[in-house]
Write an enzyme that holds these catalytic residues in place. Structure first.
Site, mmCIF file in Angstrom:
data_model
loop_
_atom_site.group_PDB
_atom_site.id
_atom_site.type_symbol
_atom_site.label_atom_id
_atom_site.label_comp_id
_atom_site.label_asym_id
_atom_site.label_seq_id
_atom_site.Cartn_x
_atom_site.Cartn_y
_atom_site.Cartn_z
ATOM 1 N N ASP A 120 74.732 49.113 70.027
ATOM 2 C CA ASP A 120 73.619 48.945 68.864
ATOM 3 C C ASP A 120 72.711 47.911 69.325
ATOM 4 O OD1 ASP A 120 72.720 48.639 66.599
ATOM 5 O OD2 ASP A 120 74.636 48.080 65.306
ATOM 6 N N ASP A 180 70.012 51.438 58.663
ATOM 7 C CA ASP A 180 71.200 51.788 58.049
ATOM 8 C C ASP A 180 71.062 52.563 56.739
ATOM 9 O OD1 ASP A 180 71.383 49.611 59.783
ATOM 10 O OD2 ASP A 180 73.256 49.159 58.854
HETATM 11 C C1 GAL Z 1 73.789 47.539 62.299
HETATM 12 C C2 GAL Z 1 74.311 48.556 62.330
HETATM 13 C C3 GAL Z 1 75.610 48.954 61.648
HETATM 14 C C4 GAL Z 1 76.755 48.206 61.948
HETATM 15 C C5 GAL Z 1 76.138 46.736 62.027
HETATM 16 C C6 GAL Z 1 77.351 46.014 62.743
HETATM 17 O O1 GAL Z 1 72.690 47.164 63.146
HETATM 18 O O2 GAL Z 1 73.288 49.564 62.133
HETATM 19 O O3 GAL Z 1 75.777 50.594 61.483
HETATM 20 O O4 GAL Z 1 77.130 48.587 63.253
HETATM 21 O O5 GAL Z 1 74.971 46.557 62.692
HETATM 22 O O6 GAL Z 1 76.574 44.359 62.781
#
Ligand code: GAL
Length: 378
Positions: A120, A180
């Protein structure tokens, strides 16, 4: 298909939760309905901040017996385990990331016998070119590909730089198409100028059908079904049972990963019935792997459809408005099918609705999706 810890629990995850989640998915029928992956999202790691030349480690208090213990537990139960990291110095929740340590981390995840990695970027690298981004993700993808252990790779990059065009080429298996999801069906704006509700996400993915194929999936983000506005992490006021069911219907017909984001240890009967409708799940899991296309959008009426591997078609008739509407599907006109007689099955009623010669219509209440499978002949 599986479960991911983020939407409900945020970083408040631990060994007990994961074991209870696996046990619940075995006993409530979710595993047998196809939910195989149990994915740790952010928050499993020991250290916060920039990496100090150390191996990534798991939090010893949260996970006293380690990650291999959990992957073994998942495998013993016919399931798989996922883990999380990212290409930054830190992850989105501030834990140490994999930047500069990609091969070391890939090999360690494989040695822990995990089956899935969500990698991510936290929407970072805003000004990076496609080429730079490809290189960033390939640094993790390459050692995963080289490792004999099969690990599914989720390249999570907010859908920027048209990730659907290139992520499959560098070995990713799914990629988020947007920021998200929030726990809302149709919120008037983007909460915090960032989150997409269910309908925003649906619209964001409209037109990306050609990039969805077996092993390479557009990811509309984890399901919010059953969160009821009670997530520790996600914003949103929750949605009604009808709306959550429509959301599940859409994600199924779109053939996007079905990753449940709710606490599966305490599901009410309606939510469990939504998540385990095998006839609807079959649209998601169809071997052709087609993402449904919009075939009609007039006012608040939105109809999506796709061909299935057995020659039938799947259709979702969604009412985006606040009043009940009659929605109709005409297979010659809307789907271009030269069928003189069609047999219609309603996948939420679990009922054969009969044979029809030109079109089929139904009264669809506000924010409901009627899901059909139509077959040529009687
Ligand atoms: C975001 C992601 C979420 C989750 C989160 C964790 O960027 O889109 O789904 O993984 O980070 O910190």
């Amino acid at each position: 298909m599986g479960w991911s810890s983020w939407n409900q629990f945020g970083v408040e995850i631990n060994e007990k939760l994961i074991i209870e989640t696996i046990d619940a998915m075995v006993s409530n029928g979710m595993r047998d309905a196809g939910y195989i992956y149990v994915n740790l999202d952010d928050g499993w790691q020991q250290d916060k901040g920039k990496r100090q030349n150390k191996a990534l480690d798991y939090d010893k208090e949260k996970f006293p017996r380690g990650i291999t213990f959990l992957s073994e537990y998942a495998h013993k139960n016919g399931m798989k385990l996922g883990i999380y990291s990212g290409p930054g110095e830190t992850t989105c929740a501030g834990f140490s990331g994999s930047l500069g340590y990609e091969k070391q981390d890939a090999d360690m995840f494989a040695s822990w016998n995990v089956d899935h990695l969500k990698y991510d970027s936290c929407c970072s690298h805003k000004d990076a070119s496609k080429q730079e981004l490809k290189e960033i993700f390939y640094k993790m993808s390459k050692p995963l590909i080289d490792n004999p252990k099969d690990i599914v790779l989720h390249a999570c990059h907010c859908g920027w730089e048209d990730i659907w065009e290139w992520a499959g080429d560098i070995g990713a298996n799914h990629w988020r198409i947007g920021q998200d999801i929030s726990d809302d069906f149709d919120y008037s704006e983007n909460r915090e100028d960032y989150y997409f509700d269910v309908l925003d996400m649906l619209d964001r993915g409209d037109g990306l059908e050609e990039f969805n194929k077996p092993g390479q999936w557009n990811d509309f983000d984890m399901l919010v079904v059953g969160l009821n506005g009670e997530s520790k992490e996600l914003v949103g006021a929750g949605a009604s049972n009808i709306e959550y069911r429509a959301h599940f219907s859409l994600w199924s017909i779109l053939a996007t990963p079905l990753l449940t984001g709710t606490d599966v240890r305490n599901l009410d009967a309606y939510t469990l019935e939504t998540l385990t409708n095998k006839e609807v799940i079959a649209l998601n899991q169809d071997p052709l792997g087609k993402q449904a296309k919009t075939v009609k959008k007039t006012g608040k009426i939105h109809v999506l459809a796709k061909p299935m591997s057995d020659g039938s078609w799947a259709v979702a008739m969604l009412n985006r408005g606040s009043e009940t509407q009659k929605i109709s599907i005409d297979w010659k006109q809307d789907l271009g099918l030269d069928w003189d007689e069609v047999h219609v099955r309603d996948l939420w009623k679990h009922k054969d609705m009969g044979s029809f010669s030109t079109n089929y219509d139904d009264e669809v209440i506000s924010h409901q999706a009627v899901v059909l499978r139509i077959y040529p002949g009687k």
